[in-house]
Design an enzyme around this catalytic site. Structure first.
Site, PDB file in Angstrom:
ATOM      1  N   HIS A  20       0.848  -1.200   0.000  1.00  0.00           N
ATOM      2  CA  HIS A  20       0.000   0.000   0.000  1.00  0.00           C
ATOM      3  C   HIS A  20       0.884   1.251   0.000  1.00  0.00           C
ATOM      4  O   HIS A  20       1.259   1.747   1.067  1.00  0.00           O
ATOM      5  CB  HIS A  20      -0.900   0.006   1.237  1.00  0.00           C
ATOM      6  CG  HIS A  20      -1.833  -1.155   1.317  1.00  0.00           C
ATOM      7  ND1 HIS A  20      -1.421  -2.416   1.685  1.00  0.00           N
ATOM      8  CD2 HIS A  20      -3.169  -1.244   1.070  1.00  0.00           C
ATOM      9  CE1 HIS A  20      -2.460  -3.237   1.666  1.00  0.00           C
ATOM     10  NE2 HIS A  20      -3.529  -2.550   1.296  1.00  0.00           N
ATOM     11  N   HIS A  60      -2.027  -0.649   7.188  1.00  0.00           N
ATOM     12  CA  HIS A  60      -1.712  -1.024   5.809  1.00  0.00           C
ATOM     13  C   HIS A  60      -0.570  -0.170   5.259  1.00  0.00           C
ATOM     14  O   HIS A  60       0.117  -0.587   4.331  1.00  0.00           O
ATOM     15  CB  HIS A  60      -2.952  -0.887   4.922  1.00  0.00           C
ATOM     16  CG  HIS A  60      -3.570   0.471   4.963  1.00  0.00           C
ATOM     17  ND1 HIS A  60      -4.496   0.826   5.910  1.00  0.00           N
ATOM     18  CD2 HIS A  60      -3.395   1.558   4.178  1.00  0.00           C
ATOM     19  CE1 HIS A  60      -4.869   2.087   5.708  1.00  0.00           C
ATOM     20  NE2 HIS A  60      -4.212   2.553   4.663  1.00  0.00           N
ATOM     21  N   LEU A 111      -8.686  -1.951  11.175  1.00  0.00           N
ATOM     22  CA  LEU A 111      -8.801  -0.498  11.290  1.00  0.00           C
ATOM     23  C   LEU A 111      -9.550  -0.084  12.555  1.00  0.00           C
ATOM     24  O   LEU A 111     -10.524  -0.707  12.959  1.00  0.00           O
ATOM     25  CB  LEU A 111      -9.486   0.066  10.046  1.00  0.00           C
ATOM     26  CG  LEU A 111      -8.667  -0.106   8.765  1.00  0.00           C
ATOM     27  CD1 LEU A 111      -9.430   0.402   7.563  1.00  0.00           C
ATOM     28  CD2 LEU A 111      -7.319   0.594   8.880  1.00  0.00           C
ATOM     29  N   HIS A 251      -4.000   3.344  -3.563  1.00  0.00           N
ATOM     30  CA  HIS A 251      -4.099   2.893  -2.171  1.00  0.00           C
ATOM     31  C   HIS A 251      -3.343   1.599  -1.930  1.00  0.00           C
ATOM     32  O   HIS A 251      -2.501   1.524  -1.029  1.00  0.00           O
ATOM     33  CB  HIS A 251      -5.570   2.701  -1.779  1.00  0.00           C
ATOM     34  CG  HIS A 251      -5.756   1.936  -0.506  1.00  0.00           C
ATOM     35  ND1 HIS A 251      -5.651   2.520   0.739  1.00  0.00           N
ATOM     36  CD2 HIS A 251      -6.029   0.618  -0.277  1.00  0.00           C
ATOM     37  CE1 HIS A 251      -5.845   1.606   1.674  1.00  0.00           C
ATOM     38  NE2 HIS A 251      -6.088   0.445   1.077  1.00  0.00           N
ATOM     39  N   ARG A 344     -18.338 -15.610  40.110  1.00  0.00           N
ATOM     40  CA  ARG A 344     -18.089 -14.170  39.954  1.00  0.00           C
ATOM     41  C   ARG A 344     -17.800 -13.550  41.322  1.00  0.00           C
ATOM     42  O   ARG A 344     -16.966 -12.646  41.447  1.00  0.00           O
ATOM     43  CB  ARG A 344     -19.267 -13.471  39.271  1.00  0.00           C
ATOM     44  CG  ARG A 344     -20.579 -13.559  40.030  1.00  0.00           C
ATOM     45  CD  ARG A 344     -21.653 -12.662  39.439  1.00  0.00           C
ATOM     46  NE  ARG A 344     -22.914 -12.799  40.146  1.00  0.00           N
ATOM     47  CZ  ARG A 344     -23.874 -11.895  40.132  1.00  0.00           C
ATOM     48  NH1 ARG A 344     -23.726 -10.769  39.454  1.00  0.00           N
ATOM     49  NH2 ARG A 344     -25.004 -12.099  40.789  1.00  0.00           N
ATOM     50  N   GLU A 398     -17.530  -2.150  25.421  1.00  0.00           N
ATOM     51  CA  GLU A 398     -16.775  -3.401  25.571  1.00  0.00           C
ATOM     52  C   GLU A 398     -15.569  -3.467  24.643  1.00  0.00           C
ATOM     53  O   GLU A 398     -14.480  -3.886  25.053  1.00  0.00           O
ATOM     54  CB  GLU A 398     -17.686  -4.613  25.313  1.00  0.00           C
ATOM     55  CG  GLU A 398     -18.765  -4.838  26.355  1.00  0.00           C
ATOM     56  CD  GLU A 398     -20.042  -4.076  26.043  1.00  0.00           C
ATOM     57  OE1 GLU A 398     -21.030  -4.253  26.772  1.00  0.00           O
ATOM     58  OE2 GLU A 398     -20.047  -3.302  25.053  1.00  0.00           O
ATOM     59  N   PHE A 424     -21.260 -10.871  25.725  1.00  0.00           N
ATOM     60  CA  PHE A 424     -20.746  -9.689  25.048  1.00  0.00           C
ATOM     61  C   PHE A 424     -19.264  -9.803  24.710  1.00  0.00           C
ATOM     62  O   PHE A 424     -18.648  -8.836  24.255  1.00  0.00           O
ATOM     63  CB  PHE A 424     -20.995  -8.439  25.894  1.00  0.00           C
ATOM     64  CG  PHE A 424     -22.449  -8.249  26.247  1.00  0.00           C
ATOM     65  CD1 PHE A 424     -23.447  -8.711  25.398  1.00  0.00           C
ATOM     66  CD2 PHE A 424     -22.822  -7.635  27.426  1.00  0.00           C
ATOM     67  CE1 PHE A 424     -24.788  -8.554  25.716  1.00  0.00           C
ATOM     68  CE2 PHE A 424     -24.157  -7.474  27.755  1.00  0.00           C
ATOM     69  CZ  PHE A 424     -25.152  -7.933  26.896  1.00  0.00           C
ATOM     70  N   HIS A 448     -21.728 -14.320  34.105  1.00  0.00           N
ATOM     71  CA  HIS A 448     -23.019 -14.761  33.565  1.00  0.00           C
ATOM     72  C   HIS A 448     -22.759 -15.688  32.384  1.00  0.00           C
ATOM     73  O   HIS A 448     -23.120 -15.414  31.251  1.00  0.00           O
ATOM     74  CB  HIS A 448     -23.883 -13.560  33.164  1.00  0.00           C
ATOM     75  CG  HIS A 448     -24.245 -12.675  34.333  1.00  0.00           C
ATOM     76  ND1 HIS A 448     -23.298 -12.037  35.097  1.00  0.00           N
ATOM     77  CD2 HIS A 448     -25.458 -12.334  34.852  1.00  0.00           C
ATOM     78  CE1 HIS A 448     -23.903 -11.329  36.042  1.00  0.00           C
ATOM     79  NE2 HIS A 448     -25.209 -11.505  35.935  1.00  0.00           N
ATOM     80  N   ASP A 456     -32.905 -13.330  32.266  1.00  0.00           N
ATOM     81  CA  ASP A 456     -32.578 -12.360  31.225  1.00  0.00           C
ATOM     82  C   ASP A 456     -32.696 -12.952  29.827  1.00  0.00           C
ATOM     83  O   ASP A 456     -32.725 -12.209  28.842  1.00  0.00           O
ATOM     84  CB  ASP A 456     -31.170 -11.795  31.428  1.00  0.00           C
ATOM     85  CG  ASP A 456     -31.174 -10.615  32.388  1.00  0.00           C
ATOM     86  OD1 ASP A 456     -32.263 -10.100  32.690  1.00  0.00           O
ATOM     87  OD2 ASP A 456     -30.087 -10.216  32.834  1.00  0.00           O
ATOM     88  N   HIS A 460     -28.822 -12.886  26.462  1.00  0.00           N
ATOM     89  CA  HIS A 460     -27.738 -12.736  27.416  1.00  0.00           C
ATOM     90  C   HIS A 460     -27.116 -14.076  27.821  1.00  0.00           C
ATOM     91  O   HIS A 460     -26.130 -14.094  28.559  1.00  0.00           O
ATOM     92  CB  HIS A 460     -28.236 -12.018  28.681  1.00  0.00           C
ATOM     93  CG  HIS A 460     -28.429 -10.551  28.497  1.00  0.00           C
ATOM     94  ND1 HIS A 460     -29.179 -10.015  27.477  1.00  0.00           N
ATOM     95  CD2 HIS A 460     -27.963  -9.484  29.215  1.00  0.00           C
ATOM     96  CE1 HIS A 460     -29.167  -8.691  27.569  1.00  0.00           C
ATOM     97  NE2 HIS A 460     -28.440  -8.346  28.617  1.00  0.00           N
ATOM     98  N   ARG A 507     -23.136 -16.849  37.475  1.00  0.00           N
ATOM     99  CA  ARG A 507     -24.013 -15.987  38.259  1.00  0.00           C
ATOM    100  C   ARG A 507     -24.577 -16.746  39.449  1.00  0.00           C
ATOM    101  O   ARG A 507     -24.788 -16.177  40.528  1.00  0.00           O
ATOM    102  CB  ARG A 507     -25.163 -15.470  37.391  1.00  0.00           C
ATOM    103  CG  ARG A 507     -26.163 -14.577  38.142  1.00  0.00           C
ATOM    104  CD  ARG A 507     -27.260 -14.097  37.209  1.00  0.00           C
ATOM    105  NE  ARG A 507     -28.164 -13.156  37.865  1.00  0.00           N
ATOM    106  CZ  ARG A 507     -29.301 -13.494  38.455  1.00  0.00           C
ATOM    107  NH1 ARG A 507     -29.682 -14.772  38.485  1.00  0.00           N
ATOM    108  NH2 ARG A 507     -30.061 -12.575  39.019  1.00  0.00           N
TER     109      ARG A 507
END
Length: 651
Positions: A20, A60, A111, A251, A344, A398, A424, A448, A456, A460, A507
Site C-alpha cells: 500500500h 496497511h 482499522l 491505495h 463471579r 466493551e 458480550f 453470567h 434475562d 444474554h 451468576r
C-alpha cells in the site's frame, strides 16, 4: 526526509509486487515533521520506558513505519528487510506486528484498533505519571490514522473515552485524503469528523498535510492543549506519483516502473532504488541522536529518583513467588470455610488478595462493576481529575475497553483486567484476538457464563461463545467450578507473561468441591483438567465437566454408584492448559472408559476431550427466559440425565 520515506515505500512495494504505497507517500511530510521536531525515541534502546509512543493505526501503510525505522538506524531494520518487504522470514510484514521488529508499539491492521489501543497507552502514561511524577513518566502518544480508522465503530468508543478522561498526551494525526478503497469517501460517509471529535471533548485543528510549518505549529499547539487532539491533515494520497496520486488506485497496488520513474522526477529524487543520499540520512540520524540524549537524561533522573525501586517493580514481570504465597493462603481459607458462592463472587474474593499482592494491578468493567464483581474494596476510580486510582469505569464500551487494556499492557508498568458479560465477548473479540496475537497478559473477566443466569433470556445467555473463544490460539479460557478453582485461575492469570486469560464465571452459587485436605499450595487448575473423583478400582465411565456443571457430574456419579456403575469425575477448567500437559498425564486423567462431556454450552471444541463415540450433555441451541433451575431441567443438563446417558453409553 519525507521524500526518503516516499522513495523507500515505492521501491519496497514494487519489489514485493504487493503493498500500500498511497498512505505512506501521502503522510510522509507529517511523519517527517513529527519525528524531526517532536518525537523522542532511541533506536539503541527501543524499550526505554519514557519514550514517546508512535502508533500507525492505518497499519496497511506499514512501509512508512519500516522506512522511518530504517532511516533512524534500528539495528533490526537494515535495507535487506525493506528489499524483502512482505516476504517470508523477514520482519517487514504486510501490517506492523508487535514483537516482530523493535519499535513497533502494537500490532495494527484491523482499522480502528490502533487509535483505541493508543487510548490505553495514553491512559497508562497518565496513571504511571500520577504514581512516579514527571521525572520518570512524561511522554506523548502519537497516532497516525486514516478514514477507515475513524469510520470503524470502535473509534467512537475510543474518542469518547479519551475525551472524558482528558488524555491530553494523546495526539491523533488523521490522514484526511478523502479516499477509501472503493473511491471517494463521499460514496460512504457524510460525517463531519472534526465536529464529532470536538463533541467528544477533543481539541481539533485542520492543516495542509504537505506544509511542514503548518504541521509543526498544529502539533505544538496540540502538545499544549489539556485535551486529546485530532489534527486533520489534508493530504493527497500517493503524493508525488504524478499520474496516480489522489485516486483510490494508488491505495493498495504497486505504482509500476514507469510511474516510479515519473515520481522520482516529480520529487526531484534522482537516486537509485533503496539508495538514501547522505544528506537525508544525516537528518534522520540527528533524530536518533536527540532521542539518545533524552534517554540518557532520563536514565540519570531514574537513578536519582526516590521511587526507583518501586518503578522498576512496576515495569518488571510479576513477582511469582509473592503472588503464589498470597493465593495459596487465600485457598487455605477457602478450603476451611467452604463457601457456596457464584464464581463471579469468588473472583471478587480472590481479587481482594491478589490486588493487595500486586500494587500495579488495574481493574475495570464495561459498566457492570456490581455484576462482574471486578472492584475490590480498596480500589479507587481513575478520573480526569485524579489518575492515581486503580479502577477504570470503561462505560458501555466493551470493544473500546478491550483495546484500551491492550494499550495499558503494551505501555508497561500496569497489569490490566476488565469485565463484562460472556455473551458480550463478541463485542470484544477483535481486541481479544489481538491480545492473543501479541501475547499480552490481559485478563478478561466474563461473568453470567451460561443459561444459569436465568431470566434475562437467550440474548444474554452464552451458548456458543465458550467454544468460539477456545478456538482462538494463545488464549487461555478458564471456566472454574468453585471458589478454589477461581482463586487458582486468578493466580495463573496474574503470573502469565505472554498469554491473555479469559475467565467464564457463574451468576449462580456453587459449592466448594475440592477436598478440604487438599494441599493449597498445589494449583490443579494449572493442569487444565484433573481427577476430582478418582475411583479406587477400574472406572466404567468418565464424566468430564467444567464450571457449574462439575457439581452436576458429581451428583450423577453418586447416582451411578448406587447402581453399581463406577464413574470418575474430571474437572476441566482450562482445555488449553490440559493440552500443554504430557501424553501420559492426559491419558491418566481421561482414562480408557467411555466419556461424557457436560457443559451448559455447545459441544463444538470438545473433541479435545471426547472421541466421536463419546456422549455430550449440553446445549444444541439457544436458551430461554426462565429461572436457572427450570432451564437446566428443560435442556436436560441434570444429574439424572447424565446418569441416563451413561447407562445408554454402556448398554
Amino acid at each position: 526526509m519525507a521524500n526518503a520515506i516516499r522513495a523507500l515505500t515505492m521501491d519496497a512495494v514494487e519489489a514485493a509486487n504487493s503493498g500500500h504505497p498511497g498512505m505512506p507517500m501521502g503522510m510522509a511530510d507529517v511523519a517527517a515533521v513529527l519525528f524531526n521536531r517532536f518525537l523522542n525515541v532511541d533506536p539503541a534502546a527501543p524499550d526505554w520506558p519514557d519514550r514517546d509512543r508512535f502508533v500507525l493505526s492505518a497499519g496497511h501503510g506499514s512501509m512508512l513505519l519500516y522506512s522511518v525505522h530504517h532511516l533512524l538506524g534500528y539495528a533490526d531494520m537494515d535495507i535487506d528487510q525493506l528489499r524483502n518487504f512482505r516476504q517470508d522470514g523477514f520482519r517487514t510484514a504486510g501490517h506492523p506486528e508487535y514483537g516482530h521488529a523493535a519499535g513497533i508499539e502494537t500490532t495494527t491492521g484491523p482499522l480502528g484498533q490502533g487509535i483505541a489501543t493508543a487510548v490505553g497507552m495514553a491512559l497508562a502514561e497518565r496513571m504511571m505519571n500520577a504514581r512516579f511524577d514527571d521525572d520518570l513518566v512524561d511522554h506523548h502518544t502519537y497516532v497516525m490514522a486514516g478514514d477507515g480508522c475513524l469510520m470503524e465503530g470502535i473509534s467512537h468508543e475510543a474518542a469518547d473515552m479519551a475525551g472524558h478522561l482528558k488524555l491530553g498526551r494523546l495526539i491523533v494525526m488523521w490522514d484526511d485524503n478523502g479516499i477509501t478503497i472503493d473511491g471517494s469517501t463521499d460514496l460512504s460517509t457524510s460525517t463531519d469528523q472534526a465536529a464529532r471529535f470536538a463533541a467528544c471533548g477533543w481539541h481539533v485543528t485542520k492543516v495542509d498535510g504537505h506544509d511542514p510549518e503548518a504541521i509543526a505549529q498544529a502539533i505544538a499547539e496540540a502538545r499544549q492543549d489539556p485535551r486529546p487532539s485530532l489534527i486533520a491533515c489534508r493530504t493527497v494520497i500517493g503524493y508525488g506519483a504524478p499520474n496516480k496520486q489522489g485516486g483510490s488506485g494508488v491505495h493498495g497496488a504497486p505504482l509500476g516502473a514507469d510511474e516510479i520513474a515519473a515520481a522520482r522526477k516529480e520529487l526531484g529524487w534522482p537516486h537509485a532504488a533503496f539508495d538514501i543520499p547522505a544528506e537525508a540520512a544525516a537528518l534522520w540520524c540527528a533524530v536518533a541522536e536527540r532521542g539518545a540524549e533524552a534517554r540518557t537524561a532520563w536514565e540519570g533522573r531514574r537513578k536519582a529518583h526516590p521511587d526507583t525501586a518501586a518503578f522498576d517493580r512496576h515495569m518488571a514481570a510479576p513477582e511469582a513467588c509473592r503472588i503464589g504465597k498470597a493465593m495459596a493462603e487465600h485457598r487455605r481459607a477457602l478450603l476451611k470455610d467452604r463457601p457456596k458462592v457464584a464464581t463471579r463472587k469468588a473472583s471478587e474474593m480472590a481479587l481482594e488478595t491478589l490486588n493487595a499482592a500486586m500494587p500495579n494491578s488495574v481493574g475495570g468493567s464495561a459498566d457492570l462493576t456490581g455484576s462482574n464483581n471486578t472492584r475490590s474494596s480498596k480500589m479507587r476510580p481513575v478520573t480526569a481529575e485524579d489518575y492515581s486510582g486503580d479502577y477504570i469505569h470503561y462505560g458501555i464500551r466493551e470493544h473500546g475497553m478491550a483495546a484500551a487494556m491492550n494499550g495499558i499492557a503494551l505501555h508497561g508498568g500496569l497489569r490490566p483486567y476488565g469485565g463484562t458479560f460472556l455473551a458480550f465477548a463478541d463485542y470484544c473479540r477483535p481486541s481479544i484476538r489481538l491480545s492473543a496475537l501479541m501475547g499480552l497478559p490481559v485478563t478478561y473477566v466474563m461473568t453470567h457464563d451460561s443459561i444459569g443466569l436465568g431470566e434475562d433470556g437467550p440474548t444474554h445467555q452464552p451458548v456458543e461463545q465458550i467454544a468460539s473463544l477456545r478456538a482462538m490460539p494463545n488464549l487461555d479460557v478458564i471456566r472454574p467450578a468453585d471458589a478454589v478453582e477461581t482463586a487458582e485461575a486468578w493466580e495463573l492469570a496474574a503470573r502469565s507473561t505472554a498469554t491473555p486469560t479469559l475467565m467464564c464465571l457463574s451468576r449462580q452459587n456453587l459449592p466448594t468441591l475440592r477436598d478440604a485436605d487438599h494441599d493449597a499450595s498445589q494449583n490443579l487448575t494449572a493442569l487444565g483438567a484433573y481427577l476430582l473423583r478418582r475411583p479406587e478400582g477400574a472406572r466404567d465411565v468418565t464424566l468430564i465437566a467444567t464450571g457449574s456443571e462439575v457439581e452436576i457430574a458429581l451428583a450423577a456419579a453418586d447416582l451411578l454408584e448406587a447402581e453399581g456403575i463406577t464413574a470418575a469425575v474430571v474437572s476441566a477448567p482450562c482445555f488449553e492448559a490440559f493440552e500443554r500437559q504430557d501424553c501420559r498425564y492426559r491419558r491418566t486423567v481421561l482414562g480408557d472408559a467411555p466419556r461424557i462431556g457436560i457443559e451448559a454450552a455447545v459441544r463444538q471444541g470438545w473433541d479435545r476431550m471426547l472421541d466421536r463415540e463419546d456422549a455430550f450433555v449440553g446445549m444444541t441451541g439457544f436458551g430461554a427466559s426462565a429461572p436457572a433451575p427450570a432451564l437446566y431441567a428443560r435442556f436436560g443438563i441434570t444429574a439424572e440425565n447424565v446418569a441416563k446417558t451413561a447407562r445408554e453409553l454402556l448398554a
